[in-house]
Design a protein around this motif. Structure first.
Motif, PDB file in Angstrom:
ATOM      1  N   ILE A 382       0.818  -1.211   0.000  1.00 16.77           N
ATOM      2  CA  ILE A 382       0.000   0.000   0.000  1.00 16.77           C
ATOM      3  C   ILE A 382       0.851   1.260   0.000  1.00 16.77           C
ATOM      4  CG2 ILE A 382      -1.913  -1.140   1.162  1.00 16.77           C
ATOM      5  CD1 ILE A 382      -0.972   0.116   3.779  1.00 16.77           C
ATOM      6  N   GLY A 383       2.154   1.145   0.301  1.00 18.64           N
ATOM      7  CA  GLY A 383       3.021   2.317   0.304  1.00 18.64           C
ATOM      8  C   GLY A 383       2.691   3.282   1.434  1.00 18.64           C
ATOM      9  N   PHE A 384       3.383   4.410   1.425  1.00 16.14           N
ATOM     10  CA  PHE A 384       3.114   5.470   2.410  1.00 16.14           C
ATOM     11  C   PHE A 384       3.529   6.791   1.794  1.00 16.14           C
ATOM     12  CE2 PHE A 384       7.287   3.673   3.353  1.00 16.14           C
ATOM     13  CZ  PHE A 384       8.103   4.791   3.365  1.00 16.14           C
ATOM     14  N   SER A 385       3.013   7.885   2.385  1.00 22.59           N
ATOM     15  CA  SER A 385       3.251   9.216   1.812  1.00 22.59           C
ATOM     16  C   SER A 385       4.213  10.043   2.626  1.00 22.59           C
ATOM     17  CB  SER A 385       1.924   9.988   1.676  1.00 22.59           C
ATOM     18  OG  SER A 385       1.314  10.139   2.946  1.00 22.59           O
ATOM     19  N   SER A 386       4.396   9.754   3.915  1.00 20.89           N
ATOM     20  CA  SER A 386       5.228  10.605   4.770  1.00 20.89           C
ATOM     21  C   SER A 386       6.694  10.274   4.584  1.00 20.89           C
ATOM     22  CB  SER A 386       4.840  10.421   6.248  1.00 20.89           C
ATOM     23  OG  SER A 386       4.996   9.070   6.629  1.00 20.89           O
ATOM     24  N   GLU A 387       7.547  11.292   4.799  1.00 18.99           N
ATOM     25  CA  GLU A 387       8.989  11.122   4.708  1.00 18.99           C
ATOM     26  C   GLU A 387       9.511  10.383   5.944  1.00 18.99           C
ATOM     27  OE1 GLU A 387      11.057  11.868   2.262  1.00 18.99           O
ATOM     28  OE2 GLU A 387       9.378  12.521   1.016  1.00 18.99           O
ATOM     29  N   PRO A 388      10.665   9.710   5.815  1.00 22.06           N
ATOM     30  CA  PRO A 388      11.228   9.013   6.974  1.00 22.06           C
ATOM     31  C   PRO A 388      11.439   9.912   8.179  1.00 22.06           C
ATOM     32  CG  PRO A 388      12.346   8.324   4.952  1.00 22.06           C
ATOM     33  CD  PRO A 388      11.419   9.440   4.583  1.00 22.06           C
ATOM     34  N   GLU A 389      11.870  11.190   7.967  1.00 24.75           N
ATOM     35  CA  GLU A 389      12.074  12.076   9.108  1.00 24.75           C
ATOM     36  C   GLU A 389      10.762  12.368   9.814  1.00 24.75           C
ATOM     37  OE1 GLU A 389      14.879  12.908  10.386  1.00 24.75           O
ATOM     38  OE2 GLU A 389      15.956  11.786   8.860  1.00 24.75           O
ATOM     39  N   ALA A 390       9.669  12.486   9.023  1.00 22.09           N
ATOM     40  CA  ALA A 390       8.364  12.695   9.635  1.00 22.09           C
ATOM     41  C   ALA A 390       7.912  11.447  10.373  1.00 22.09           C
ATOM     42  CB  ALA A 390       7.350  13.082   8.565  1.00 22.09           C
ATOM     43  N   ARG A 391       8.242  10.276   9.807  1.00 22.52           N
ATOM     44  CA  ARG A 391       7.875   9.028  10.474  1.00 22.52           C
ATOM     45  C   ARG A 391       8.678   8.834  11.758  1.00 22.52           C
ATOM     46  NH1 ARG A 391       5.267   5.228   7.457  1.00 22.52           N
ATOM     47  NH2 ARG A 391       6.460   3.485   8.299  1.00 22.52           N
ATOM     48  N   ARG A 392       9.929   9.387  11.811  1.00 26.02           N
ATOM     49  CA  ARG A 392      10.711   9.328  13.046  1.00 26.02           C
ATOM     50  C   ARG A 392       9.970  10.042  14.165  1.00 26.02           C
ATOM     51  NH1 ARG A 392      16.598   9.801  14.260  1.00 26.02           N
ATOM     52  NH2 ARG A 392      17.014  10.117  12.055  1.00 26.02           N
ATOM     53  N   ALA A 393       9.347  11.209  13.824  1.00 27.85           N
ATOM     54  CA  ALA A 393       8.583  11.966  14.823  1.00 27.85           C
ATOM     55  C   ALA A 393       7.377  11.183  15.310  1.00 27.85           C
ATOM     56  CB  ALA A 393       8.145  13.312  14.235  1.00 27.85           C
ATOM     57  N   ASP A 394       6.853  10.263  14.469  1.00 24.58           N
ATOM     58  CA  ASP A 394       5.699   9.459  14.863  1.00 24.58           C
ATOM     59  C   ASP A 394       6.110   8.188  15.593  1.00 24.58           C
ATOM     60  OD1 ASP A 394       4.064  11.301  13.682  1.00 24.58           O
ATOM     61  OD2 ASP A 394       3.997  10.261  11.749  1.00 24.58           O
ATOM     62  N   GLY A 395       7.408   8.006  15.820  1.00 29.24           N
ATOM     63  CA  GLY A 395       7.860   6.833  16.547  1.00 29.24           C
ATOM     64  C   GLY A 395       8.430   5.744  15.657  1.00 29.24           C
ATOM     65  N   HIS A 396       8.448   5.914  14.325  1.00 31.31           N
ATOM     66  CA  HIS A 396       9.010   4.926  13.405  1.00 31.31           C
ATOM     67  C   HIS A 396      10.474   5.283  13.184  1.00 31.31           C
ATOM     68  CE1 HIS A 396       4.928   3.476  12.519  1.00 31.31           C
ATOM     69  NE2 HIS A 396       4.573   4.750  12.442  1.00 31.31           N
ATOM     70  N   ILE A 397      11.352   4.605  13.892  1.00 32.27           N
ATOM     71  CA  ILE A 397      12.767   5.003  13.881  1.00 32.27           C
ATOM     72  C   ILE A 397      13.626   4.057  13.066  1.00 32.27           C
ATOM     73  CG2 ILE A 397      12.557   6.098  16.132  1.00 32.27           C
ATOM     74  CD1 ILE A 397      13.901   3.630  17.334  1.00 32.27           C
ATOM     75  N   GLY A 398      13.064   2.938  12.557  1.00 32.89           N
ATOM     76  CA  GLY A 398      13.881   1.950  11.860  1.00 32.89           C
ATOM     77  C   GLY A 398      14.564   2.507  10.640  1.00 32.89           C
ATOM     78  N   LEU A 399      13.785   3.045   9.701  1.00 38.25           N
ATOM     79  CA  LEU A 399      14.370   3.587   8.469  1.00 38.25           C
ATOM     80  C   LEU A 399      15.244   4.814   8.711  1.00 38.25           C
ATOM     81  CD1 LEU A 399      11.432   3.085   5.935  1.00 38.25           C
ATOM     82  CD2 LEU A 399      13.560   1.792   6.097  1.00 38.25           C
ATOM     83  N   PRO A 400      14.823   5.789   9.544  1.00 37.83           N
ATOM     84  CA  PRO A 400      15.735   6.913   9.815  1.00 37.83           C
ATOM     85  C   PRO A 400      17.055   6.472  10.436  1.00 37.83           C
ATOM     86  CG  PRO A 400      13.501   7.496  10.446  1.00 37.83           C
ATOM     87  CD  PRO A 400      13.472   6.035  10.106  1.00 37.83           C
ATOM     88  N   LEU A 401      17.019   5.512  11.351  1.00 42.04           N
ATOM     89  CA  LEU A 401      18.266   5.028  11.940  1.00 42.04           C
ATOM     90  C   LEU A 401      19.117   4.327  10.894  1.00 42.04           C
ATOM     91  CD1 LEU A 401      20.060   4.569  14.371  1.00 42.04           C
ATOM     92  CD2 LEU A 401      18.755   2.510  14.897  1.00 42.04           C
ATOM     93  N   LEU A 402      18.464   3.543  10.030  1.00 45.11           N
ATOM     94  CA  LEU A 402      19.198   2.876   8.962  1.00 45.11           C
ATOM     95  C   LEU A 402      19.841   3.896   8.031  1.00 45.11           C
ATOM     96  CD1 LEU A 402      19.972   0.271   7.506  1.00 45.11           C
ATOM     97  CD2 LEU A 402      17.800   0.390   6.274  1.00 45.11           C
ATOM     98  N   ARG A 403      19.128   4.999   7.752  1.00 49.71           N
ATOM     99  CA  ARG A 403      19.689   6.038   6.894  1.00 49.71           C
ATOM    100  C   ARG A 403      20.965   6.614   7.522  1.00 49.71           C
ATOM    101  NH1 ARG A 403      17.354   9.077   2.941  1.00 49.71           N
ATOM    102  NH2 ARG A 403      15.240   8.465   3.546  1.00 49.71           N
ATOM    103  N   ASP A 404      20.946   6.813   8.852  1.00 51.67           N
ATOM    104  CA  ASP A 404      22.137   7.328   9.531  1.00 51.67           C
ATOM    105  C   ASP A 404      23.297   6.335   9.437  1.00 51.67           C
ATOM    106  OD1 ASP A 404      20.773   9.609  10.193  1.00 51.67           O
ATOM    107  OD2 ASP A 404      20.214   8.918  12.203  1.00 51.67           O
ATOM    108  N   LEU A 405      23.000   5.041   9.613  1.00 54.27           N
ATOM    109  CA  LEU A 405      24.048   4.025   9.518  1.00 54.27           C
ATOM    110  C   LEU A 405      24.652   3.990   8.122  1.00 54.27           C
ATOM    111  CD1 LEU A 405      22.368   1.102  11.523  1.00 54.27           C
ATOM    112  CD2 LEU A 405      24.241   2.574  12.275  1.00 54.27           C
ATOM    113  N   VAL A 406      23.797   4.068   7.111  1.00 59.64           N
ATOM    114  CA  VAL A 406      24.291   4.061   5.731  1.00 59.64           C
ATOM    115  C   VAL A 406      25.123   5.310   5.472  1.00 59.64           C
ATOM    116  CG1 VAL A 406      23.592   4.145   3.310  1.00 59.64           C
ATOM    117  CG2 VAL A 406      22.390   2.637   4.903  1.00 59.64           C
ATOM    118  N   GLY A 407      24.668   6.464   5.974  1.00 63.44           N
ATOM    119  CA  GLY A 407      25.431   7.691   5.800  1.00 63.44           C
ATOM    120  C   GLY A 407      26.790   7.617   6.464  1.00 63.44           C
ATOM    121  N   ASP A 408      26.854   7.019   7.648  1.00 64.63           N
ATOM    122  CA  ASP A 408      28.144   6.868   8.321  1.00 64.63           C
ATOM    123  C   ASP A 408      29.090   5.970   7.531  1.00 64.63           C
ATOM    124  OD1 ASP A 408      27.289   8.492  10.339  1.00 64.63           O
ATOM    125  OD2 ASP A 408      26.679   6.851  11.682  1.00 64.63           O
ATOM    126  N   ALA A 409      28.532   5.043   6.738  1.00 61.78           N
ATOM    127  CA  ALA A 409      29.348   4.152   5.919  1.00 61.78           C
ATOM    128  C   ALA A 409      29.696   4.780   4.574  1.00 61.78           C
ATOM    129  CB  ALA A 409      28.623   2.829   5.692  1.00 61.78           C
TER     130      ALA A 409
END
Length: 432
Positions: A382-409
């Protein structure tokens, strides 16, 4: 580290630009206010000069003869006006009666002429106050402005010794008033400019400090979150090890024993059926437990291989009726840290598919090209419309944290999702 410094620099630059715009607006508003105040003060000063000239110098010298046009009376007033009144900013002086006839003027040619009184002159006679007008208020002022340029006309009533009211009018060049106003407000301009500049210079280090504190706080939160995840992984490993070495092994042994017992008895033996069913049930339970162990702590990527580890990750999806296709080249040789990062990204993507996507198909593809490793996980959910940073504010931290890990690499993580059209996770990380 460079990315974080750039983030702080961008935040400070945005703050500085915004502050500069605000300071410029405040400065312009301050200049306009000071100019207005300076002009008002200059006008009041012109009125005071006219009041002093009219009431303090001319009025005490008035006689009844001025009304009759007596030459000695006119000469007395002319000596006073020429000797003192016209030496200041006042350029022209007239004395008129209530009908507008010029009884005295510093220009003798105007004496005896009649000009209609303007509104400001009539207002001065009615109220008894000094009234200032800018621009040609009547025909006489228009005539003066033809020679002297724009004038301010200050009208005030004066009286002869018998109490007869007359109109004293002083004409002041507008340029002198404007120059006086500019001197007044320009004297405060350096103070205003210096104060605004000092405020701007003070804001920049404060902005740097605030941005660094915010970034440090964010890094601290991320560090605590990573430590919590690492502690969780350690506890998961311990639980998985206890379950694998204990109940799972015991149940696997029991299923084999029951299967052997079922095979040792004859087919007609009444216990053969129950023994076989019990062995099958225990084997199913063992598979469920192993699948659960994979969720608690997956197999070691380096030991099992990336292909096997990702296939094991997809097993729970398959058991739920979701078609999972894992495409990893068999001869792909990657550094351990890159394999671990791909495994983490795949696990997070599969977890989102299982919990949120409502998909019936997911495809995982790994490729190495041009010094980069590419991972793509695409579903038809079904997909979703909100950005990962917005989802972080809603308590969804998996993808934002993964983005940080990938950026550090040194890599990038792109998430393309449209409501009703599925989600595609694309990870790029350099081979090193």
């Amino acid at each position: 580290m460079e990315r974080r410094k750039a983030s702080v620099a961008r935040a400070v630059l945005a703050f500085a630009i915004t502050g500069l715009v605000v300071l410029v607006l405040v400065g312009v508003a301050g200049v306009l206010v000071m100019r207005r105040l300076g002009t008002a003060k200059a006008l009041r000063q012109a009125e005071r000069i006219a009041l002093v000239a009219g009431h303090g110098v001319v009025e005490p010298r008035l006689t009844e003869g001025i009304v009759r046009g007596d030459s000695s009376s006119l000469l007395t007033i002319d000596e006073v006006v020429s000797g003192g009144v016209l030496r200041g900013p006042i350029a022209r002086v007239t004395i008129r009666d209530l009908d507008g006839q010029v009884l005295y003027a510093d220009d003798p040619g105007l004496i005896g002429s009649t000009f209609g009184l303007g509104a400001s002159a009539r207002e001065a006679l009615r109220t008894g106050d000094a009234i200032t007008s800018e621009g040609a208020a009547d025909e006489l002022e228009s005539r003066f402005e033809h020679d002297l340029g724009p004038l301010l006309e200050v009208s005030l009533p004066v009286r002869t010794p018998s109490g007869r009211p007359l109109l004293f009018q002083a004409y002041i060049p507008l340029d002198s008033v404007t120059a006086s106003a500019e001197q007044l407000w320009s004297a405060f301009l350096p103070v205003l400019a210096g104060a605004l500049l000092a405020l701007a210079l003070l804001q920049i280090p404060l902005a740097f400090r605030l941005a660094r504190q915010v970034r440090a706080s964010q890094q601290e939160r991320e560090l605590l979150l990573r430590r919590a995840i690492e502690s969780s992984d350690l506890e998961r490993r311990r639980i998985a090890s206890d379950l694998h070495d204990g109940p799972v092994q015991q149940l696997a042994g029991l299923s084999m024993s029951l299967a052997a017992a079922a095979g040792s008895v004859g087919p007609t033996d009444p216990s053969a059926g129950p023994l076989g069913e019990a062995a099958s049930a225990i084997r199913r339970s063992v598979r469920v437990l192993r699948s659960a162990l994979m969720g608690i702590y997956p197999a070691n990527v380096q030991r099992a291989g990336l292909q096997t580890a990702l296939a094991d990750l997809a097993s729970p999806l398959t058991e739920q009726g979701i078609s999972a296709d894992v495409d990893v080249p068999p001869n792909l040789d990657l550094p351990p840290e890159v394999e671990s990062l791909l495994f983490r990204a795949s696990r997070e993507a599969f977890r989102n598919v299982e919990r949120h996507a409502q998909a019936d198909r997911v495809n995982l593809r790994v490729r190495a090209e041009n010094g980069l490793v590419l991972l793509e996980v695409e579903d038809n959910g079904i997909g979703f419309s909100s950005e990962p940073e917005a989802r972080r504010a809603d308590g969804h931290i998996g993808l934002p944290l993964l983005r940080d890990l990938v950026g550090d690499a040194g890599g990038t993580l792109h998430i393309d999702s449209i409501e009703g059209r599925g989600t595609k996770v694309r990870l790029e990380v350099p081979l090193r």
